[in-house]
Design an enzyme around this catalytic site. Structure first.
Site, PDB file in Angstrom:
ATOM      1  N   SER A   1       0.845  -1.191   0.000  1.00 59.59           N
ATOM      2  CA  SER A   1       0.000   0.000   0.000  1.00 59.59           C
ATOM      3  C   SER A   1       0.878   1.237   0.000  1.00 59.59           C
ATOM      4  O   SER A   1       2.003   1.218   0.521  1.00 59.59           O
ATOM      5  CB  SER A   1      -0.895   0.029   1.249  1.00 59.59           C
ATOM      6  OG  SER A   1      -1.555   1.273   1.379  1.00 59.59           O
TER       7      SER A   1
ATOM      8  N   TYR B   1      -2.112  -1.055  10.157  1.00 61.57           N
ATOM      9  CA  TYR B   1      -2.063  -1.291   8.714  1.00 61.57           C
ATOM     10  C   TYR B   1      -0.787  -0.691   8.120  1.00 61.57           C
ATOM     11  O   TYR B   1      -0.066  -1.347   7.356  1.00 61.57           O
ATOM     12  CB  TYR B   1      -3.298  -0.677   8.069  1.00 61.57           C
ATOM     13  CG  TYR B   1      -3.398  -0.848   6.572  1.00 61.57           C
ATOM     14  CD1 TYR B   1      -3.934  -2.015   6.027  1.00 61.57           C
ATOM     15  CD2 TYR B   1      -2.983   0.158   5.703  1.00 61.57           C
ATOM     16  CE1 TYR B   1      -4.048  -2.170   4.654  1.00 61.57           C
ATOM     17  CE2 TYR B   1      -3.088   0.011   4.334  1.00 61.57           C
ATOM     18  CZ  TYR B   1      -3.618  -1.156   3.812  1.00 61.57           C
ATOM     19  OH  TYR B   1      -3.724  -1.301   2.450  1.00 61.57           O
TER      20      TYR B   1
ATOM     21  N   LYS C   1       2.135  -3.132   6.492  1.00 59.16           N
ATOM     22  CA  LYS C   1       2.366  -3.009   5.050  1.00 59.16           C
ATOM     23  C   LYS C   1       3.798  -2.550   4.762  1.00 59.16           C
ATOM     24  O   LYS C   1       4.401  -2.954   3.764  1.00 59.16           O
ATOM     25  CB  LYS C   1       1.355  -2.043   4.431  1.00 59.16           C
ATOM     26  CG  LYS C   1      -0.052  -2.604   4.337  1.00 59.16           C
ATOM     27  CD  LYS C   1      -0.124  -3.807   3.388  1.00 59.16           C
ATOM     28  CE  LYS C   1      -1.550  -4.222   3.110  1.00 59.16           C
ATOM     29  NZ  LYS C   1      -1.659  -5.323   2.123  1.00 59.16           N
TER      30      LYS C   1
END
Length: 263
Positions: free
Chosen positions: A144, A157, A161
Site C-alpha cells: 500500500s 495497517y 504493510k
C-alpha cells in the site's frame, strides 16, 4: 501482445473479491490457470467456476485462512495436488484497520502481522520450491502507499504493510538466483468493495451520499481526483507477472494516481 502467461499457474490470495479477483481475471484473460484463495468457501469456489467458464482456463477455489500456518499449508498442498505446483504467487490478502497506537491491544497487532506479513513468509516458503523445480516464477506483494505515506487512523495497517514491503525486498535478493522474480506494488486509492462499504456506513446518517464522500477522499489525496478501478491496478500486476518484465526484480512500484508526495 503475447505476455507469455499461457498455461502458467497463478495463486492469488484474497482472490474472491476486489483487487484479487480483478488480478485473477486479468491473468485468466492471458490464458493462465488461476487458483483463488479466500475464507468464504461458497464465494471463492463460485468465482473460480465463473472464471473457468468465462475464459476457458483451469481454475481452483481454495477455502483457507492464510493468516494461519495451517491455512497456508493447505493452500500449498491444494495447488501441488491439482497442478503440480505454481508459477506465480500474488500475496494480496489484507484489510484496513482503524485504531490508535495507544489503544490498540496486542492481539490486534498480532492478527494484522499474521495476515499481512507471515502469510507472505509462509507462502514464499511453500511455493518457492515448487517454482524452482518448474524453472522459475514470480512473487508479487500487494502492499500500500500507506507503507511509506501513512494515514493517521490506521497505524497497524501502515506498519505491517511497510514490513511487507521490506520483506519483499529481502525475498527478492534471496530468490533471484533461482529465477524467481519478487516485486512489491503500493496502490493508492482503489475502488474496492471495502471502500464502498465504509463510505456507505459513514454517510448513513447524513443522506447516504457515499459517492460524494469517496469523491472528497479522492479530491483530498489523489491529484488525478478519482479512485482507480481494481481492473486498472490489475493490468500492472499482470504486466509484472509477464515475460515483458524480466528485468524487474526487488522493486516497489507505486500505482497511486500521483498520491505519493515524495520522490
Amino acid at each position: 501482445m503475447d505476455l507469455g502467461l499461457r498455461d502458467k499457474v497463478a495463486v492469488i490470495t484474497g482472490g474472491s473479491i476486489g483487487i484479487g479477483l480483478a488480478v485473477a481475471e486479468g491473468l485468466a484473460a492471458e490464458r493462465a490457470g488461476v487458483v483463488l484463495a479466500a475464507r468464504d468457501a461458497a464465494r471463492v469456489e463460485g468465482e473460480a467456476a465463473r472464471i473457468a467458464d468465462r475464459f476457458g482456463v483451469k481454475t481452483l477455489g481454495v477455502s483457507c485462512d492464510v493468516a494461519t500456518a495451517d491455512g497456508c499449508a493447505a493452500l500449498v498442498k491444494a495447488v501441488a495436488d491439482r497442478f503440480g505446483g505454481a508459477d506465480i504467487l500474488i500475496n494480496n490478502a489484507g484489510t484496513g484497520s482503524n485504531e490508535t497506537v495507544m489503544d490498540a491491544p496486542d492481539d490486534k497487532w498480532q492478527a494484522y502481522w499474521d495476515l499481512h506479513v507471515m502469510a507472505a513468509v509462509r507462502l514464499a516458503r511453500g511455493f518457492a520450491p515448487q517454482m524452482k523445480t518448474r524453472g522459475g516464477g514470480v512473487i508479487l506483494h500487494n502492499a500500500s502507499i500507506c507503507a511509506v505515506q501513512p494515514l493517521w487512523y490506521e497505524p497497524i495497517y501502515n506498519t505491517t504493510k511497510s514490513a511487507l514491503m521490506m520483506f519483499s525486498k529481502c525475498l527478492a535478493t534471496e530468490l533471484v538466483g533461482d529465477n524467481i522474480r519478487v516485486n512489491c506494488i503500493n496502490p493508492g486509492l482503489i475502488l474496492t468493495p471495502d471502500w464502498k462499504k465504509t463510505a456507505t456506513q459513514l454517510t448513513a446518517e447524513t443522506g447516504g451520499d457515499w459517492q460524494g464522500y469517496l469523491q472528497s477522499v479522492a479530491d483530498e489525496h489523489a491529484p488525478i481526483r478519482r479512485f482507480a478501478t481494481p481492473e486498472e491496478l490489475a493490468h500492472f500486476f499482470v504486466f509484472l507477472c509477464s515475460d515483458k518484465a524480466t528485468y524487474s526484480i526487488g522493486s516497489t512500484y507505486f500505482v497511486d494516481g500521483g498520491m505519493l508526495k515524495t520522490i
